[in-house]
Design an enzyme around this catalytic site. Structure first.
Site, short mmCIF file in Angstrom:
data_model
loop_
_atom_site.label_atom_id
_atom_site.label_comp_id
_atom_site.label_asym_id
_atom_site.label_seq_id
_atom_site.Cartn_x
_atom_site.Cartn_y
_atom_site.Cartn_z
CG ASP A 72 -0.19 -0.21 2.52
OD1 ASP A 72 0.93 0.32 2.67
OD2 ASP A 72 -0.73 -0.91 3.41
CG ASP A 74 1.49 4.12 4.27
OD1 ASP A 74 0.32 3.91 4.59
OD2 ASP A 74 2.34 3.22 4.15
CG ASP A 152 8.00 2.17 12.57
OD1 ASP A 152 8.43 2.75 11.55
OD2 ASP A 152 7.15 1.26 12.52
P1 ATP Z 1 3.50 -2.42 5.19
O1 ATP Z 1 2.41 -1.47 4.80
O2 ATP Z 1 4.29 -2.96 4.07
O3 ATP Z 1 3.05 -3.45 6.16
P2 ATP Z 1 4.52 -0.05 6.43
O4 ATP Z 1 5.83 0.27 7.05
O5 ATP Z 1 4.11 0.79 5.28
O6 ATP Z 1 4.56 -1.58 6.04
P3 ATP Z 1 2.14 0.91 7.69
O7 ATP Z 1 1.37 0.33 8.81
O8 ATP Z 1 1.47 1.07 6.37
O9 ATP Z 1 3.42 -0.01 7.54
O10 ATP Z 1 2.71 2.29 8.21
C1 ATP Z 1 3.18 3.31 7.33
C2 ATP Z 1 4.30 4.05 7.97
O11 ATP Z 1 3.85 4.70 9.17
C3 ATP Z 1 5.47 3.21 8.45
O12 ATP Z 1 6.38 2.92 7.41
C4 ATP Z 1 6.10 4.08 9.51
O13 ATP Z 1 6.85 5.11 8.93
C5 ATP Z 1 4.87 4.71 10.16
N1 ATP Z 1 4.39 3.90 11.30
C6 ATP Z 1 3.50 2.90 11.28
N2 ATP Z 1 3.30 2.40 12.50
C7 ATP Z 1 4.09 3.09 13.33
C8 ATP Z 1 4.34 3.07 14.73
N3 ATP Z 1 3.71 2.19 15.51
N4 ATP Z 1 5.22 3.96 15.24
C9 ATP Z 1 5.84 4.85 14.45
N5 ATP Z 1 5.65 4.93 13.13
C10 ATP Z 1 4.80 4.07 12.55
MG MG Z 2 2.18 0.80 4.35
#
Ligand code: ATP
Ligand code: MG
Length: 450
Positions: A72, A74, A152
């Site tokens: 996805d 963001d 994170d």
């Molecule tokens: P994927 O979508 O592939 O599972 P992702 O890293 O994009 O991985 P998301 O849940 O879509 O995960 O989160 C998007 C972004 O938001 C992350 O890459 C990170 O930068 C931030 N993020 C998400 N969760 C947290 C958290 N618990 N604490 C700090 N930052 C976060």
């Molecule tokens: Mg994501």
């Protein structure tokens, strides 16, 4: 790819100092617009045109840099969630702990988050911390640089601009991607205390991306994982689905056990794994995880209910046996045990009702699969959860010789033509030969219909 980008950048300044981000120009990175979803680009352009800063961030950028297709996209922006909603009719505000906007394009959801600021410098109601140091609410807005340090892992804090196509790195994410490691931004203990779900994210993402959890980031995991017990069961339902249904369940479960995290999510499972039948139960779990990963790889449907039914199978057996030994009749014991095991699991992971119904069905069908009389077979084979229950039986049978025969029988039965099916039924049907019974009139021969 990362190494190449890095080699081309070695003459640039380090990104470790907050005020000097590493700026990678278009000709020096591999992020091109054709790898980004059209919907995400639309959102970026419209936000930019309205005068807001907007960047692609997180998994979208990270995965493209790693040569993977993002799951996805963001976006991080200077616009507030309300301003985003004004710009996009197809959007909605979500979250309380972490307010953001979802822009919807059919089934695709673009998550748009406002730049977060430093919550520690704000005394306002926008950031609320619990006694354990957990950020209960994090809605302090800030600028791009502050936002980078609120993320994170460094590899998740890389920003791509659709305005000038540059890549911005404030935290050393590119360096870590090159070293194939995940590093928490800031002090690991504080960052896990703020949000213990980061423990699960570290394990999940490292398994998915084949990255190593950098030693300082890994060190506090086992000790702090207890804090997961303070996370809402609804959030852990979402997270457990990501852990188990992303195509890397086997590796992820192994890591959850290695880091001693699993017991905070699946207490009963881990307890049973430490007791009787551990080898057989362990093999069953292992087989179910491998099969789930394979199904995802082959784009076959999967349901979390199946894996939860597997994880709770031995606890169900243990409790049923205990109830029977206290005098409860077997049927009632298994019903009571099912309800109790699910109740306990729901305290940590909120399994929605529609899934717990399926879990119970898979369990009760295990008993019905043992009854191979024609009448039972007819109704069983038409049961909507027959296939899941049969798959469940096959996995149980892998390490259990008694069940092997039963599972093979059901496999042959499904593959057989009607004559073969009739033979199979006869092969297990033992007519009663006791003297006291009157001889029955021979019945008309019935063929098993498809
Ligand atoms: P994927 O979508 O592939 O599972 P992702 O890293 O994009 O991985 P998301 O849940 O879509 O995960 O989160 C998007 C972004 O938001 C992350 O890459 C990170 O930068 C931030 N993020 C998400 N969760 C947290 C958290 N618990 N604490 C700090 N930052 C976060
Ligand atoms: Mg994501």
């Amino acid at each position: 790819m990362i190494t190449k980008i890095w080699q081309r950048l070695t003459n640039k300044k380090s990104a470790k100092h907050p005020s000097t981000p590493l700026v990678v120009t278009r000709d020096k990175h591999n992020i091109s617009r054709n790898k980004i979803s059209k919907s995400a680009l639309k959102v970026l352009y419209r936000l930019n045109d309205a005068g807001f800063e907007a960047f692609l961030v997180g998994g979208g950028v990270r995965d493209i840099l790693l040569g993977l297709s993002p799951k996805d996209f963001d976006i991080a922006t200077s616009a507030t969630p309300e301003e985003v909603c004004k710009l996009f009719k197809n959007s909605r505000l979500i979250g309380r702990r972490f307010k953001l906007a979802h822009v919807l394009f059919g089934r695709e959801v673009i998550e748009v988050a406002t730049f977060r600021g430093d919550h520690t410098s704000s005394s306002s109601k926008h950031a609320v911390t619990s006694k354990q140091g957990m950020l209960v609410r994090d809605n302090v807005y800030g600028n791009l640089e502050q936002d980078a340090f609120r993320r994170d892992f460094t590899v998740n804090a890389l920003y791509y601009s659709a305005k000038d196509f540059t890549l911005l790195d404030h935290t050393g994410g590119l360096e870590d991607l090159k070293a194939k490691q995940m590093r928490l931004i800031g002090d690991p203990i504080t960052r896990y205390q703020e949000d213990p779900v980061r423990i699960l994210r570290a394990i999940r993402l490292s398994c998915k991306l084949n990255l190593l959890i950098e030693p300082k980031t890994a060190a506090p995991i086992a000790e702090l994982s207890e804090m997961l017990e303070h996370i809402s069961a609804a959030r852990l339902w979402d997270e457990s689905n990501k852990l188990l249904l992303s195509g890397y369940a086997e590796k992820t479960w192994h890591q959850l056990c290695q880091y001693d995290v699993a017991r905070h999510l699946f207490a009963q499972t881990c307890q049973s794994l430490n007791q009787n039948n551990a080898e057989e139960f362990n093999a069953f779990i292992q087989a179910a995880l491998v099969s789930t990963d394979k199904r995802i790889d082959q784009k076959q449907p999967v349901t979390p209910a199946f894996l939860f039914a597997v994880f709770l199978w031995q606890p169900l057996q243990d409790l049923t046996t205990a109830l029977i030994s206290k005098g409860t009749v077997p049927y009632e014991a298994s019903q009571k045990a099912a309800a109790r095991v699910l109740d306990i699991q729901r305290k940590s992971i909120a399994i929605p009702k529609r899934f717990s119904i399926v879990i119970k069905e898979i369990w009760s069908l295990q008993f019905r699969l043992m009854n191979r009389k024609k009448r039972n077979i007819d109704s069983l084979i038409q049961h909507p959860k027959f296939r899941a229950a049969y798959d469940f039986l096959c996995l149980r049978a892998l390490d259990n010789d008694e069940l092997k025969e039963l599972a093979k029988w059901w496999t042959d039965f499904q593959n057989g033509i009607p004559e073969e099916r009739n033979k199979l039924i006869k092969s297990v049907y033992q007519p009663h030969t006791g003297r006291s019974r009157k001889k029955r009139k021979p019945r008309k021969k019935t063929q098993f219909k498809e």
